[in-house]
Write a protein that holds these residues in place. Structure first.
Motif, PDB file in Angstrom:
ATOM      1  N   PHE A  32       0.836  -1.204   0.000  1.00 32.02           N
ATOM      2  CA  PHE A  32       0.000   0.000   0.000  1.00 32.02           C
ATOM      3  C   PHE A  32       0.868   1.250   0.000  1.00 32.02           C
ATOM      4  O   PHE A  32       0.672   2.171  -0.791  1.00 32.02           O
ATOM      5  CB  PHE A  32      -0.923  -0.027   1.224  1.00 32.02           C
ATOM      6  N   GLY A  33       1.861   1.273   0.896  1.00 36.01           N
ATOM      7  CA  GLY A  33       2.753   2.424   0.992  1.00 36.01           C
ATOM      8  C   GLY A  33       3.491   2.693  -0.305  1.00 36.01           C
ATOM      9  O   GLY A  33       3.675   3.852  -0.706  1.00 36.01           O
ATOM     10  N   ALA A  34       3.902   1.628  -0.984  1.00 40.29           N
ATOM     11  CA  ALA A  34       4.586   1.798  -2.268  1.00 40.29           C
ATOM     12  C   ALA A  34       3.650   2.428  -3.301  1.00 40.29           C
ATOM     13  O   ALA A  34       4.074   3.276  -4.091  1.00 40.29           O
ATOM     14  CB  ALA A  34       5.108   0.452  -2.767  1.00 40.29           C
ATOM     15  N   LYS A  35       2.382   2.031  -3.288  1.00 35.01           N
ATOM     16  CA  LYS A  35       1.405   2.575  -4.255  1.00 35.01           C
ATOM     17  C   LYS A  35       1.147   4.061  -4.038  1.00 35.01           C
ATOM     18  O   LYS A  35       0.995   4.810  -5.001  1.00 35.01           O
ATOM     19  CB  LYS A  35       0.071   1.832  -4.164  1.00 35.01           C
ATOM     20  N   VAL A  36       1.054   4.470  -2.784  1.00 32.61           N
ATOM     21  CA  VAL A  36       0.716   5.871  -2.500  1.00 32.61           C
ATOM     22  C   VAL A  36       1.930   6.687  -2.058  1.00 32.61           C
ATOM     23  O   VAL A  36       1.795   7.839  -1.661  1.00 32.61           O
ATOM     24  CB  VAL A  36      -0.431   5.984  -1.464  1.00 32.61           C
ATOM     25  N   ASP A  47      -3.114   8.010   9.080  1.00 33.04           N
ATOM     26  CA  ASP A  47      -4.296   7.281   9.531  1.00 33.04           C
ATOM     27  C   ASP A  47      -4.775   7.811  10.883  1.00 33.04           C
ATOM     28  O   ASP A  47      -5.974   7.989  11.099  1.00 33.04           O
ATOM     29  CB  ASP A  47      -3.995   5.782   9.600  1.00 33.04           C
ATOM     30  N   LEU A  48      -3.853   8.077  11.790  1.00 36.75           N
ATOM     31  CA  LEU A  48      -4.229   8.615  13.103  1.00 36.75           C
ATOM     32  C   LEU A  48      -4.889   9.978  12.973  1.00 36.75           C
ATOM     33  O   LEU A  48      -5.891  10.255  13.638  1.00 36.75           O
ATOM     34  CB  LEU A  48      -3.006   8.692  14.023  1.00 36.75           C
ATOM     35  N   VAL A  49      -4.347  10.837  12.111  1.00 39.35           N
ATOM     36  CA  VAL A  49      -4.952  12.158  11.899  1.00 39.35           C
ATOM     37  C   VAL A  49      -6.342  12.005  11.292  1.00 39.35           C
ATOM     38  O   VAL A  49      -7.287  12.678  11.708  1.00 39.35           O
ATOM     39  CB  VAL A  49      -4.052  13.054  11.017  1.00 39.35           C
ATOM     40  N   ASN A  50      -6.486  11.100  10.330  1.00 43.00           N
ATOM     41  CA  ASN A  50      -7.790  10.873   9.715  1.00 43.00           C
ATOM     42  C   ASN A  50      -8.804  10.348  10.718  1.00 43.00           C
ATOM     43  O   ASN A  50      -9.982  10.709  10.670  1.00 43.00           O
ATOM     44  CB  ASN A  50      -7.680   9.889   8.539  1.00 43.00           C
ATOM     45  N   ARG A 106      -7.116  14.109  -1.125  1.00 41.04           N
ATOM     46  CA  ARG A 106      -6.334  12.907  -1.435  1.00 41.04           C
ATOM     47  C   ARG A 106      -6.911  11.644  -0.788  1.00 41.04           C
ATOM     48  O   ARG A 106      -6.485  10.536  -1.128  1.00 41.04           O
ATOM     49  CB  ARG A 106      -4.885  13.087  -0.973  1.00 41.04           C
ATOM     50  N   ILE A 107      -7.864  11.781   0.122  1.00 44.77           N
ATOM     51  CA  ILE A 107      -8.415  10.620   0.832  1.00 44.77           C
ATOM     52  C   ILE A 107      -9.042   9.591  -0.120  1.00 44.77           C
ATOM     53  O   ILE A 107      -8.838   8.393   0.063  1.00 44.77           O
ATOM     54  CB  ILE A 107      -9.416  11.073   1.921  1.00 44.77           C
ATOM     55  N   PRO A 108      -9.777  10.009  -1.159  1.00 40.61           N
ATOM     56  CA  PRO A 108     -10.337   9.008  -2.077  1.00 40.61           C
ATOM     57  C   PRO A 108      -9.265   8.096  -2.690  1.00 40.61           C
ATOM     58  O   PRO A 108      -9.521   6.924  -2.968  1.00 40.61           O
ATOM     59  CB  PRO A 108     -11.032   9.846  -3.151  1.00 40.61           C
ATOM     60  N   GLU A 109      -8.066   8.623  -2.864  1.00 42.19           N
ATOM     61  CA  GLU A 109      -6.960   7.818  -3.387  1.00 42.19           C
ATOM     62  C   GLU A 109      -6.644   6.655  -2.443  1.00 42.19           C
ATOM     63  O   GLU A 109      -6.402   5.531  -2.883  1.00 42.19           O
ATOM     64  CB  GLU A 109      -5.731   8.717  -3.556  1.00 42.19           C
ATOM     65  N   LEU A 110      -6.689   6.917  -1.134  1.00 41.68           N
ATOM     66  CA  LEU A 110      -6.433   5.867  -0.145  1.00 41.68           C
ATOM     67  C   LEU A 110      -7.508   4.792  -0.225  1.00 41.68           C
ATOM     68  O   LEU A 110      -7.208   3.598  -0.217  1.00 41.68           O
ATOM     69  CB  LEU A 110      -6.391   6.450   1.266  1.00 41.68           C
ATOM     70  N   TYR A 111      -8.767   5.229  -0.285  1.00 37.55           N
ATOM     71  CA  TYR A 111      -9.874   4.275  -0.369  1.00 37.55           C
ATOM     72  C   TYR A 111      -9.783   3.419  -1.630  1.00 37.55           C
ATOM     73  O   TYR A 111     -10.074   2.226  -1.591  1.00 37.55           O
ATOM     74  CB  TYR A 111     -11.229   4.996  -0.316  1.00 37.55           C
ATOM     75  N   GLN A 112      -9.377   4.034  -2.724  1.00 36.38           N
ATOM     76  CA  GLN A 112      -9.260   3.290  -3.983  1.00 36.38           C
ATOM     77  C   GLN A 112      -8.194   2.201  -3.863  1.00 36.38           C
ATOM     78  O   GLN A 112      -8.431   1.058  -4.239  1.00 36.38           O
ATOM     79  CB  GLN A 112      -8.923   4.258  -5.133  1.00 36.38           C
TER      80      GLN A 112
END
Length: 157
Positions: A32-36, A47-50, A106-112
């Protein structure tokens, strides 16, 4: 006696499953980290801030278990990537105080990127009753608390 042995075996199986889960989630987080383009610590802090809303840098460092100097680097990377903004806190006595807020664009990018895992988890949860899910959620909360307490203990705090 036989009940005690069965309970010990079952508890051991749960611990082994948690170790397997830890490994698989670490692998997922790495992919996941590599993708984003987020390091593990960066993703954890985002994630904690979100999840916990706007936070001070100190509160975020405490939640993440990171040294304040390390937190500065994490926040710099997150801000450069457009994941967070630092806002001055006009109510704070210290004029350097800032609040960290996640940017929503940018949050939708994480969900995707995580949609495959979310869909798979929905299917896993569909197999359980509401009462069973409550027990599982309770177990996971208690396990997370045990992990937190152990991390604090290992950190000498």
């Amino acid at each position: 006696m036989a009940d005690t042995r069965r309970h010990r075996r079952s508890a051991k199986a749960v611990k082994e499953s948690l170790r397997d889960l830890n490994t698989q989630l670490a692998l997922l987080n790495r992919q996941f980290g590599a993708k984003v383009e987020l390091k593990d610590a960066d993703w954890n802090c985002l994630d904690l801030v979100n999840r916990h809303g706007p936070l001070s840098a100190g509160a975020l460092a405490k939640l993440a278990g990171l040294h304040p100097a390390t937190m500065t680097g994490v926040l710099d990377r997150l801000q450069r990537g457009g994941w967070i903004v630092r806002e001055r806190d006009p109510a704070a006595a210290d004029r350097r105080a800032v609040t960290i807020r996640a940017t929503r664009d940018r949050i939708p990018e994480l969900y995707q990127v995580l949609s495959g895992m979310n869909n798979r988890m929905d299917k896993v949860c569909d197999r359980y009753t509401e009462a069973e899910l409550e027990v599982i959620a309770d177990f996971l909360r208690r396990t997370a608390a045990a992990g937190h307490d152990s991390a604090v203990e290992l950190g000498g705090g």
